[in-house]
Scaffold this active site. Structure first.
Site, PDB file in Angstrom:
ATOM      1  N   GLY A  40      20.016 -65.356  20.933  1.00  0.00           N
ATOM      2  CA  GLY A  40      19.821 -65.631  19.507  1.00  0.00           C
ATOM      3  C   GLY A  40      19.818 -67.120  19.233  1.00  0.00           C
ATOM      4  N   GLY A 175      21.518 -87.989   5.445  1.00  0.00           N
ATOM      5  CA  GLY A 175      20.242 -87.344   5.743  1.00  0.00           C
ATOM      6  C   GLY A 175      19.840 -86.411   4.615  1.00  0.00           C
ATOM      7  N   VAL A 178      15.940 -81.190   5.449  1.00  0.00           N
ATOM      8  CA  VAL A 178      16.248 -79.775   5.195  1.00  0.00           C
ATOM      9  C   VAL A 178      17.746 -79.488   5.311  1.00  0.00           C
ATOM     10  CG1 VAL A 178      15.867 -77.429   6.017  1.00  0.00           C
ATOM     11  CG2 VAL A 178      13.968 -79.028   5.933  1.00  0.00           C
ATOM     12  N   ILE A 179      18.357 -79.854   6.431  1.00  0.00           N
ATOM     13  CA  ILE A 179      19.764 -79.508   6.669  1.00  0.00           C
ATOM     14  C   ILE A 179      20.656 -80.201   5.645  1.00  0.00           C
ATOM     15  CG2 ILE A 179      21.669 -79.678   8.332  1.00  0.00           C
ATOM     16  CD1 ILE A 179      19.466 -79.502  10.555  1.00  0.00           C
ATOM     17  N   GLU A 198      19.854 -91.130   2.187  1.00  0.00           N
ATOM     18  CA  GLU A 198      18.610 -90.930   2.946  1.00  0.00           C
ATOM     19  C   GLU A 198      17.895 -92.273   3.097  1.00  0.00           C
ATOM     20  OE1 GLU A 198      15.649 -90.296   4.975  1.00  0.00           O
ATOM     21  OE2 GLU A 198      16.714 -88.405   4.659  1.00  0.00           O
ATOM     22  N   HIS A 433       3.016 -57.779 -12.702  1.00  0.00           N
ATOM     23  CA  HIS A 433       3.705 -58.446 -13.803  1.00  0.00           C
ATOM     24  C   HIS A 433       4.957 -57.657 -14.160  1.00  0.00           C
ATOM     25  CE1 HIS A 433       4.218 -60.614 -17.594  1.00  0.00           C
ATOM     26  NE2 HIS A 433       4.378 -59.441 -18.198  1.00  0.00           N
TER      27      HIS A 433
END
Length: 456
Positions: A40, A175, A178-179, A198, A433
């Protein structure tokens, strides 16, 4: 005695390795799968699955806190991290058990232990050598840090952050990819003060610039602070906390520093260089059919330069199995791999950003459909939008979405991109809808020149 030779010897049992093993076994090939930890890999045990469980717990916390706006009297008493971890670990354990069952059902030989490539077609594990007509390298990636920034104590990567038994009061996240934004989102929902640092000019810098602006606006509303375009210069920690310094001279005090500066390829000490593999900064280089420079040796997933996504590795694993079986599968289009960032709001995209489309075609036509015009999004009280990017006189080449739950819409966007659909191909399709999926239909109606509910 275990047979030590097979059609395929696969080093690494993560998304890429096990997908390759199961598909190859289904095609009648004999498979030896070598894994030093648990089948995994990162995705199941330290990545996608546990982080998304945390993000769902965070969503439940937000719903409890905000029940009043729906006329439901709820309040958030607090976060029981032992309970959260028990919920998260239960999901992981159940999926792991299922995978082990599939290993058995597919008659894949599982070898537990650390493998090393000791020849072009041989992997050694604990003194035993396994030879394959084909070898697949699927050793994945690890959480990186910066030079001079040692992990330990109050300075953690996502690996340690997943096991925390408390909610930190103040966190600095190094950072804004994504993480970083996913953990920032979780901790904010759990009640922490969060600051993201960042070095690049915007959050989620790999996404379309429009998406970055949407996320930044939402994060400001949520009280998540962020500093972009500034570089980290150092961190010192004591028993009481950690002080983070930036090159701008600013400092931040926090209980925890999460280092989320990306993931590097897990390749050192595995015999790759010695075997003569072509490498670049630790990555194993392949051609578009995932073949390395060594005959009958393939590489897959985070080990290969490109998007580090579990579903990319999974698809590449299937591709390699079919390639080895002689089925001549179609080459995977990297731009067609969907990306989803599961912070609140979510970001989902496939294909090219506006900047990439302009670079490729010289110009691009774009349209943004605001979720303000979508009934289900209003019911959910989410804002955001869908941005379509179209080649000049050509098909739609990119779709980027921002808003709660938009990750669930990426399937249709992927089909649109992969089948090179024109706006007039999608506009007549009927979308149920009220769903958020309807926003996709409305965006295409507008791009096809027949807008109905468009709000800029």
């Amino acid at each position: 005695m275990t047979d030590t030779s097979a059609d395929l010897v696969i080093l690494g049992g993560g998304s890429g390795g096990y997908a390759c093993a199961f598909r190859a076994a289904g095609l009648g090939l004999s498979v030896i799968l070598i894994e030093k930890d648990k089948v995994g890999g990162t995705c199941l045990h330290r990545g996608c699955i546990p982080t998304k469980a945390l993000l769902h717990a965070a969503e439940v916390a937000d719903i409890a806190r905000e029940g009043d706006q729906f006329g439901v009297k709820t309040s958030l008493e607090g976060i029981d991290m032992n309970g959260v971890n028990s919920y998260k670990d239960g999901i992981v354990a159940g999926l792991h058990k299922g995978l082990l069952g599939l290993v058995k059902a597919n008659k894949v030989t599982l070898v537990e232990g650390e493998g090393k490539l000791v020849g072009p077609n041989t992997v050694e594990v604990g003194g035993t050598r396994y030879t394959g007509k084909n070898v697949v390298l699927a050793t994945g990636s690890y959480a990186k840090t910066l030079p001079g920034l040692e992990i330990g104590g109050r300075i953690v990567t996502s690996d340690q952050a997943l096991g925390l038994d408390y909610v930190p009061e103040k966190v600095v996240v190094l950072g804004g990819g994504v993480i970083g934004v996913e953990f920032a989102s979780v901790w904010r929902s759990f009640g922490a003060e969060v600051t993201i640092v960042e070095a690049l000019p915007r959050l989620v810098p790999l996404e379309d610039e429009w998406a970055s602006k949407q996320v930044e606006r939402a994060f400001r509303k949520r009280g998540i602070k962020f500093k972009t375009g500034v570089r980290f210069s150092g961190a010192t920690q004591t028993d009481a906390g950690v002080t983070v310094s930036l090159e701008s001279g600013e400092t931040f005090d926090a209980d925890l520093l999460l280092v989320a500066v990306g993931r590097g390829p897990s390749s050192s000490g595995m015999g790759y260089e010695e075997a003569g593999l072509n490498m670049d900064r630790g990555f194993v280089l392949t051609d578009e059919r995932l073949r390395t420079n060594l005959p009958n040796v393939f590489a897959v997933g985070d080990l290969v330069p490109g998007l580090q996504l579990a579903h990319r590795g999974f698809q590449q694993g299937i591709f390699i199995a079919e390639e080895i079986a002689g089925l001549n599968p179609k080459v995977i289009d990297e731009a067609g791999i969907p990306k989803v960032t599961y912070c609140n709001p979510e970001v989902a995209s496939v294909g090219l950003s506006e900047a990439q489309a302009k670079e490729k075609y010289g110009s691009a036509e774009t349209l943004v459909y605001n979720l303000a015009g979508n009934g289900k999004s209003q019911i959910l009280k989410t804002s955001g939008g869908i941005k379509l990017i179209k080649a000049p006189d050509g098909p739609v080449v990119g779709v980027t979405m921002v808003g709660e739950r938009v990750g669930e819409l990426i399937g249709e966007a992927q089909l649109i991109y992969s089948w090179e659909a024109y706006p007039e191909d999608v506009a007549p399709l009927i979308h149920a809808h009220p769903t958020q999926n309807e926003a996709m239909g409305e965006a295409f109606l507008a791009l096809a020149g027949k807008p109905l509910h468009v709000h800029g």
